[in-house]
Design a protein around this motif. Structure first.
Motif, mmCIF file in Angstrom:
data_model
loop_
_atom_site.group_PDB
_atom_site.id
_atom_site.type_symbol
_atom_site.label_atom_id
_atom_site.label_comp_id
_atom_site.label_asym_id
_atom_site.label_seq_id
_atom_site.Cartn_x
_atom_site.Cartn_y
_atom_site.Cartn_z
ATOM 1 N N ASP A 360 0.854 -1.182 0.000
ATOM 2 C CA ASP A 360 0.000 0.000 0.000
ATOM 3 C C ASP A 360 0.895 1.240 0.000
ATOM 4 O OD1 ASP A 360 -1.704 2.064 0.443
ATOM 5 O OD2 ASP A 360 -2.670 1.213 2.218
ATOM 6 N N LEU A 362 0.298 4.229 0.744
ATOM 7 C CA LEU A 362 0.101 5.036 1.945
ATOM 8 C C LEU A 362 0.872 4.445 3.125
ATOM 9 C CD1 LEU A 362 -3.693 5.912 1.645
ATOM 10 C CD2 LEU A 362 -1.731 7.415 1.243
ATOM 11 N N GLU A 363 0.930 3.145 3.200
ATOM 12 C CA GLU A 363 1.690 2.491 4.266
ATOM 13 C C GLU A 363 3.185 2.783 4.121
ATOM 14 O OE1 GLU A 363 2.742 -2.030 5.813
ATOM 15 O OE2 GLU A 363 1.000 -1.700 4.519
ATOM 16 N N LEU A 382 -1.602 11.580 7.780
ATOM 17 C CA LEU A 382 -2.058 10.473 6.947
ATOM 18 C C LEU A 382 -3.213 10.906 6.048
ATOM 19 C CD1 LEU A 382 -1.918 7.556 9.543
ATOM 20 C CD2 LEU A 382 -0.349 7.980 7.634
ATOM 21 N N LEU A 385 -1.775 12.745 3.099
ATOM 22 C CA LEU A 385 -1.184 11.785 2.173
ATOM 23 C C LEU A 385 -2.260 11.070 1.365
ATOM 24 C CD1 LEU A 385 1.608 10.205 4.403
ATOM 25 C CD2 LEU A 385 1.960 11.572 2.351
ATOM 26 N N ARG A 386 -3.322 10.658 2.068
ATOM 27 C CA ARG A 386 -4.400 9.930 1.398
ATOM 28 C C ARG A 386 -5.062 10.814 0.339
ATOM 29 N NH1 ARG A 386 -6.903 8.974 5.545
ATOM 30 N NH2 ARG A 386 -5.865 7.023 6.062
ATOM 31 N N TYR A 389 -2.712 11.169 -2.639
ATOM 32 C CA TYR A 389 -2.623 9.929 -3.407
ATOM 33 C C TYR A 389 -3.872 9.704 -4.247
ATOM 34 C CZ TYR A 389 -2.242 4.916 -4.354
ATOM 35 O OH TYR A 389 -2.196 3.697 -4.968
#
Length: 399
Positions: A360, A362-363, A382, A385-386, A389
């Protein structure tokens, strides 16, 4: 004869974005006063006068002014280094009179600048080599062998320097055989084996090799002093009693944090008919101390570092978690900080990560934030970032 040996001025250089023009002005003022006070017979500058081939106009004007003031007091012999453009630095050299000699061409390197003594007789011979780039100088240094064949030096600094030195030693032997012994020195811009380098010299390797063995400059009874440029730390090199006296003057200013412990200087060399009689290192002005400070942000903001607030610093903050507004807080404490970095003191055990297309994204980004920042990524980070993305994915779908 009293000779002042200096090199590696690097006019036009900056230090982590700080303009060093005023520091160079202070150094050149110091140099002029030193020449006056010590009654110097000649100043020799062993290359890297400028920091780049096309220097700033202000640096050209600074050099012009310095040479005018120096030649009003003494003679100057100057050669280009690997940072200079030999052609630009040597422009007009044929028009200069006897108080300024710019030796920027390979042709004639076996002919010295003759420095007169107080009575007008030859007091010292100065052989001046421009920086010899193997790729650029091999053709001009081609020699005729015993069988009449033309022999071009190998593609190395050692080979081209040795070819140049053969011309120098041949001329010196002829002069010594014809009359009284006159002391002789050589200017060269090279990396001599055994010299200690710093981070600010430009790499001059050719074919993986950059060093010139000290034995190339010998024997000890011929040249009396070799005035070297290129390495920025003042130091003696060569084999005592085997090679001539060989020194790097070093740069007058520090150009990297690796030079923080250097004692910058110029070398006053006293020459007599028997060779080098004394070498005195004269400290150059220090615009600001240069150094490192390390600790947690709380410690760095405390009283223990009060004496470093006026220095040019590389600041290392060791908190486990990167402090908020790190640069701003450090800059208020140390207004002349040049580098600020966060290096956590506690090294966490992290498994080596291999990023694959199955992971992933994001991970992976979250893992990077944790590794770089010393703490897990916050939910708000996060979310950013999400959002970024997903925006990229949407753009790809609509393309």
């Amino acid at each position: 004869m009293r000779i002042l040996h200096t090199s590696d001025w690097h006019l036009g250089r900056t230090l982590h974005g700080v303009d060093l023009h005023r520091a160079h002005e202070a150094f050149l003022d110091h140099l002029v006063e030193l020449v006056r006070a010590e009654r110097v017979d000649a100043v020799v500058v062993a290359g890297d006068v400028y920091d780049r081939a096309v220097p700033p106009v202000a640096s050209v004007e600074l050099l012009s002014d310095a040479l005018a003031r120096l030649t009003a007091l003494t003679r100057v012999v100057l050669t280009p280094g690997n940072h200079d453009s030999a052609t630009r630095l040597g422009f007009g050299a044929g028009l200069f009179r006897d108080r300024l000699a710019v030796r920027s061409r390979i042709a004639g390197l076996g002919e010295p600048v003759v420095l007169p003594d107080a009575d007008g007789a030859p007091g010292a011979l100065v052989y001046a080599l421009p920086y010899l780039d193997p790729d650029m100088s091999r053709e001009e240094l081609t020699e005729t062998g015993e069988d009449g064949a033309r022999e071009r030096p190998a593609r190395s600094h050692e080979a081209v320097t040795a070819a140049a030195l053969r011309r120098v030693h041949a001329d010196l032997a002829t002069r010594r055989a014809a009359g009284a012994r006159v002391p002789a020195m050589l200017l060269a811009h090279a990396f001599v084996t055994g010299g200690a380098a710093s981070e600010s010299e430009r790499d001059i390797r050719v074919g993986g090799v950059d060093a010139v063995p000290s034995g190339v400059f010998g024997p000890a009874g011929a040249l009396d002093y070799v005035a070297l440029g290129h390495l920025h730390g003042p130091q003696r090199v060569g084999r005592e009693g085997v090679d001539p006296v060989m020194r790097y003057a070093g740069s007058p200013l520090a150009f990297s944090f690796s030079e923080a412990a250097h004692h910058k200087s110029t070398a006053l060399v006293d020459l007599g008919a028997d060779g080098v009689r004394a070498v005195e290192l004269v400290p150059t002005p220090v615009p600001r101390r240069l150094g490192d400070v390390t600790g947690t942000l709380a410690a760095l903001l405390g009283r223990a570092f009060d004496d470093r607030t006026g220095d040019w610093l590389r600041v290392t903050v060791t908190d486990d978690v990167r402090p908020e507004q790190l640069w701003e807080q450090v800059a208020r404490r140390f207004p002349h900080a040049l580098v600020v970095r966060h290096v956590p003191a506690r090294v966490r055990e992290r498994a080596a990560a291999t990023v694959t297309s199955a992971q992933d994204p994001l991970e992976v980004a979250a893992q990077f934030l944790a590794a770089a920042g010393g703490r897990p990524a916050r939910q708000a980070e996060l979310a950013v970032l999400r959002e970024a993305y997903e925006a990229v994915l949407a753009a790809e779908r609509s393309a």
